[in-house]
Write a protein that holds these residues in place. Structure first.
Motif, PDB file in Angstrom:
ATOM      1  N   ALA A   1      83.136 101.350  53.691  1.00  0.00           N
ATOM      2  CA  ALA A   1      82.803 101.073  52.306  1.00  0.00           C
ATOM      3  C   ALA A   1      83.284  99.674  51.898  1.00  0.00           C
ATOM      4  N   ALA A   2      84.477  99.310  52.306  1.00  0.00           N
ATOM      5  CA  ALA A   2      85.026  98.015  51.903  1.00  0.00           C
ATOM      6  C   ALA A   2      84.217  96.852  52.471  1.00  0.00           C
ATOM      7  N   ASN A   3      83.755  96.981  53.716  1.00  0.00           N
ATOM      8  CA  ASN A   3      82.980  95.888  54.307  1.00  0.00           C
ATOM      9  C   ASN A   3      81.613  95.731  53.639  1.00  0.00           C
ATOM     10  N   VAL A   4      81.047  96.795  53.127  1.00  0.00           N
ATOM     11  CA  VAL A   4      79.776  96.738  52.414  1.00  0.00           C
ATOM     12  C   VAL A   4      79.954  95.969  51.104  1.00  0.00           C
ATOM     13  N   LEU A   5      81.084  96.207  50.435  1.00  0.00           N
ATOM     14  CA  LEU A   5      81.340  95.536  49.154  1.00  0.00           C
ATOM     15  C   LEU A   5      81.240  94.020  49.281  1.00  0.00           C
ATOM     16  N   PHE A   6      81.950  93.454  50.216  1.00  0.00           N
ATOM     17  CA  PHE A   6      81.993  92.001  50.350  1.00  0.00           C
ATOM     18  C   PHE A   6      80.618  91.435  50.701  1.00  0.00           C
ATOM     19  N   SER A  11      75.734  88.487  48.887  1.00  0.00           N
ATOM     20  CA  SER A  11      74.276  88.358  48.955  1.00  0.00           C
ATOM     21  C   SER A  11      73.620  88.400  47.580  1.00  0.00           C
ATOM     22  N   ILE A  12      74.263  89.008  46.601  1.00  0.00           N
ATOM     23  CA  ILE A  12      73.701  89.042  45.246  1.00  0.00           C
ATOM     24  C   ILE A  12      73.558  87.624  44.711  1.00  0.00           C
ATOM     25  N   GLN A  13      74.490  86.757  45.058  1.00  0.00           N
ATOM     26  CA  GLN A  13      74.488  85.388  44.541  1.00  0.00           C
ATOM     27  C   GLN A  13      73.229  84.614  44.929  1.00  0.00           C
ATOM     28  N   VAL A  14      72.635  84.931  46.061  1.00  0.00           N
ATOM     29  CA  VAL A  14      71.470  84.174  46.521  1.00  0.00           C
ATOM     30  C   VAL A  14      70.146  84.793  46.082  1.00  0.00           C
ATOM     31  N   GLU A  15      70.203  85.973  45.490  1.00  0.00           N
ATOM     32  CA  GLU A  15      68.974  86.617  45.020  1.00  0.00           C
ATOM     33  C   GLU A  15      68.440  85.901  43.787  1.00  0.00           C
ATOM     34  N   LYS A  16      67.139  85.781  43.713  1.00  0.00           N
ATOM     35  CA  LYS A  16      66.508  85.121  42.573  1.00  0.00           C
ATOM     36  C   LYS A  16      66.128  86.118  41.477  1.00  0.00           C
ATOM     37  N   PHE A  17      65.592  87.253  41.875  1.00  0.00           N
ATOM     38  CA  PHE A  17      65.015  88.190  40.923  1.00  0.00           C
ATOM     39  C   PHE A  17      66.007  89.264  40.483  1.00  0.00           C
ATOM     40  N   TYR A  18      65.907  89.610  39.216  1.00  0.00           N
ATOM     41  CA  TYR A  18      66.784  90.596  38.586  1.00  0.00           C
ATOM     42  C   TYR A  18      66.781  91.930  39.340  1.00  0.00           C
ATOM     43  N   LYS A  21      68.767  91.702  42.500  1.00  0.00           N
ATOM     44  CA  LYS A  21      70.198  91.655  42.202  1.00  0.00           C
ATOM     45  C   LYS A  21      70.723  93.048  41.853  1.00  0.00           C
ATOM     46  N   MET A  22      69.974  93.755  41.007  1.00  0.00           N
ATOM     47  CA  MET A  22      70.415  95.087  40.589  1.00  0.00           C
ATOM     48  C   MET A  22      70.376  96.091  41.738  1.00  0.00           C
ATOM     49  N   GLU A  23      69.410  95.947  42.627  1.00  0.00           N
ATOM     50  CA  GLU A  23      69.349  96.825  43.792  1.00  0.00           C
ATOM     51  C   GLU A  23      70.620  96.675  44.632  1.00  0.00           C
ATOM     52  N   LYS A  24      71.018  95.431  44.871  1.00  0.00           N
ATOM     53  CA  LYS A  24      72.238  95.191  45.649  1.00  0.00           C
ATOM     54  C   LYS A  24      73.482  95.592  44.859  1.00  0.00           C
ATOM     55  N   ALA A  25      73.452  95.393  43.544  1.00  0.00           N
ATOM     56  CA  ALA A  25      74.574  95.796  42.709  1.00  0.00           C
ATOM     57  C   ALA A  25      74.780  97.312  42.775  1.00  0.00           C
ATOM     58  N   THR A  26      73.700  98.052  42.889  1.00  0.00           N
ATOM     59  CA  THR A  26      73.794  99.506  43.017  1.00  0.00           C
ATOM     60  C   THR A  26      74.489  99.892  44.322  1.00  0.00           C
ATOM     61  N   VAL A  27      74.200  99.173  45.384  1.00  0.00           N
ATOM     62  CA  VAL A  27      74.870  99.421  46.672  1.00  0.00           C
ATOM     63  C   VAL A  27      76.360  99.132  46.543  1.00  0.00           C
ATOM     64  N   VAL A  28      76.704  98.033  45.855  1.00  0.00           N
ATOM     65  CA  VAL A  28      78.111  97.688  45.634  1.00  0.00           C
ATOM     66  C   VAL A  28      78.798  98.782  44.826  1.00  0.00           C
ATOM     67  N   LYS A  29      78.147  99.236  43.775  1.00  0.00           N
ATOM     68  CA  LYS A  29      78.711 100.301  42.937  1.00  0.00           C
ATOM     69  C   LYS A  29      78.991 101.550  43.764  1.00  0.00           C
ATOM     70  N   ASN A  30      78.031 101.950  44.578  1.00  0.00           N
ATOM     71  CA  ASN A  30      78.210 103.154  45.392  1.00  0.00           C
ATOM     72  C   ASN A  30      79.319 102.987  46.423  1.00  0.00           C
ATOM     73  N   ALA A  31      79.416 101.815  47.030  1.00  0.00           N
ATOM     74  CA  ALA A  31      80.480 101.563  48.014  1.00  0.00           C
ATOM     75  C   ALA A  31      81.844 101.570  47.336  1.00  0.00           C
ATOM     76  N   ALA A  32      81.933 100.994  46.140  1.00  0.00           N
ATOM     77  CA  ALA A  32      83.199 100.977  45.410  1.00  0.00           C
ATOM     78  C   ALA A  32      83.618 102.393  45.018  1.00  0.00           C
ATOM     79  N   LYS A  33      82.663 103.179  44.562  1.00  0.00           N
ATOM     80  CA  LYS A  33      82.975 104.566  44.215  1.00  0.00           C
ATOM     81  C   LYS A  33      83.427 105.354  45.443  1.00  0.00           C
ATOM     82  N   GLU A  34      82.778 105.101  46.576  1.00  0.00           N
ATOM     83  CA  GLU A  34      83.158 105.770  47.817  1.00  0.00           C
ATOM     84  C   GLU A  34      84.585 105.401  48.222  1.00  0.00           C
TER      85      GLU A  34
END
Length: 97
Positions: A1-6, A11-18, A21-34
């Protein structure tokens, strides 16, 4: 989970479209909760140093607050229709003809 967060945070920083960004943010949220749940389980099972587990819980709560503020700054006007009918910006889905 921790390696997914970083990786996803970077990678969110290089995304252009909202939506991307939100799709990747959802993955971060789930990894943090895990990660938080893993810490909680370890704490209840008395597995690991109690001080470190308490610190993990405190830092995960701080991360959540910072993450929530950061995501609010994503510009939803910069987006594209990916034709999946799932929008993070609550627009009516555009169904292709």
């Amino acid at each position: 989970a921790a390696n997914v967060l970083f990786g996803k945070l970077m990678s969110i920083q290089v995304e252009k479209f909202y939506s991307d960004k939100m799709e990747k943010a959802t993955v971060v949220k789930n990894a943090a909760k895990e990660l938080a749940v893993i810490g909680l389980i370890c704490s209840h099972q008395k597995f690991g140093d109690a001080h470190h587990l308490a610190l993990l819980a405190e830092e995960m709560d701080e991360f959540r607050n910072l993450f929530n503020e950061w995501v609010k700054n994503f510009d939803s006007s910069i987006d594209t229709n990916d034709e999946w009918a799932i929008g993070f910006h609550y627009k009516k889905p555009q169904i292709p003809d």
